[in-house]
Design an enzyme around this catalytic site. Structure first.
Site, PDB file in Angstrom:
ATOM      1  N   GLU A   1      -4.683  -7.707  -6.062  1.00  0.00           N
ATOM      2  CA  GLU A   1      -3.292  -8.528  -6.114  1.00  0.00           C
ATOM      3  C   GLU A   1      -3.048  -9.742  -5.207  1.00  0.00           C
ATOM      4  OE1 GLU A   1      -1.236  -4.055  -6.781  1.00  0.00           O
ATOM      5  OE2 GLU A   1      -0.596  -5.403  -5.313  1.00  0.00           O
TER       6      GLU A   1
ATOM      7  N   ARG B   1       0.819  -1.295   0.095  1.00  0.00           N
ATOM      8  CA  ARG B   1      -0.100   0.087   0.210  1.00  0.00           C
ATOM      9  C   ARG B   1       0.886   1.274  -0.024  1.00  0.00           C
ATOM     10  NH1 ARG B   1      -2.530   3.482   3.839  1.00  0.00           N
ATOM     11  NH2 ARG B   1      -4.537   4.224   2.743  1.00  0.00           N
TER      12      ARG B   1
END
Length: 315
Positions: A87, A21
């Site tokens: 992902e 992130r």
């Protein structure tokens, strides 16, 4: 390390896919890890948040499928990102289906129990995602987190980040080295020959230097045997291994001998940053210095002169 291809069968383009992130680690831990890997010659994919949203998901998921290893960097805000969870789900599903990419998780500022959803940390984010993306998507993402949480990785919290990154990069290099040298097709009796060579080397019996020579007429499988021994033993040497092939042809001329020395020095020190040697004596000194405090495995294939043996591994 990168291989590219046209349309048709899929080819691996990336050694490592980094899943993280951005606001949590992009400019800190992830940036340091990425730059260290690139400096070591590792082809890494780092997602760019500047990609147009319409193109980004296809690009990301394609890169996942074209990678040998995926490193998810699990931070406190990781589960708040739908991109990260997409992902991760893709990675775990591909790994279960075709066995790749291999998953090496980093628990950055969370514990495995957080990722296993035994605390509220990720659960609150998943609840928000369910409202937007639906219950089925939440279940898919929860399953991905659970699978990754069961894999042994690195816990960063409370540790020196530079030291952890060195360990991670060393492990990645080790895995890439082993996988880059697939076993040759074994001929009849080669297993017994491998065992015989391994008995002679006796790698678990303390310190000391051991030389084993494999010799005979051409075409009897000396190189195949050497490659199989190398692959069997490489795991015992923490990646400090070098297989230098076709030495007879590659060593014609003093400059090429220095090139072989540089390759060997680079392999046994896990470094792409090896100085150019002014002469072969400098090369011998560098190899000796790099190998003297380590346990290393060196295979020299198609070696036909004692002088070359001395120039590559000294005494």
């Amino acid at each position: 390390m990168a291989a590219t291809g046209g349309s048709g069968a899929s080819t691996t383009q990336y050694d490592v896919f980094l899943s993280f992130r951005g606001p949590d680690t992009r400019n800190t831990f992830t940036d340091y890890l990425y730059r260290t890997m690139v400096g070591q010659g590792i082809v890494a994919y780092r997602d760019s948040e500047e990609l147009h949203a319409g193109d980004r998901i296809d690009d990301l998921l394609r890169a996942v499928g074209e990678s040998k290893i995926c490193i998810p960097i699990l931070s406190r805000g990781y589960a708040s990102s739908a991109w990260c969870l997409r992902e991760l789900a893709r990675v775990t599903e591909l790994h279960e289906l075709i066995g790749k990419p291999e998953i090496l998780p980093i628990f950055f500022d969370v514990a495995p129990t957080d990722v296993k959803l035994r605390t509220k940390l990720y659960l609150k984010d998943l609840k928000k995602h369910e409202q937007r993306h639906g219950a089925k998507m939440r279940q898919r993402w929860e399953a991905a987190l659970g699978k990754v949480a069961e894999i042994k990785g690195w816990e960063v919290q409370g540790k020196a980040q530079g030291e952890v990154i060195e360990l991670i990069v060393k492990e990645v290099l080790h895995k890439l080295k082993v996988k880059q040298r697939p076993l040759d097709n074994k001929s009849v009796g080669v297993d017994k020959q491998v065992e015989a060579i391994m008995d002679l080397l006796d790698v678990d019996s303390g310190t000391g230097v051991r030389f084993v020579g494999i010799y005979g007429m051409g075409g009897i499988g000396k190189t195949t045997l050497a490659k199989n021994v190398f692959n069997e033993l490489c795991l015992h040497f923490d990646g400090q291994c070098s297989f230098i092939g076709n030495i007879r042809e590659s060593s014609k001329g003093n400059g090429l001998v220095k090139s072989l020395q540089k390759q060997l020095a680079s392999d046994i020190s896990d470094s792409r940053f090896v100085e150019n040697f002014g002469n072969t004596d400098e090369g011998i000194d560098s190899i000796t210095r790099r190998a003297s405090s380590k346990k290393v495995l060196i295979v020299l294939d198609d070696l036909d002169k004692k002088e070359l043996l001395k120039k590559l591994v000294g005494a």
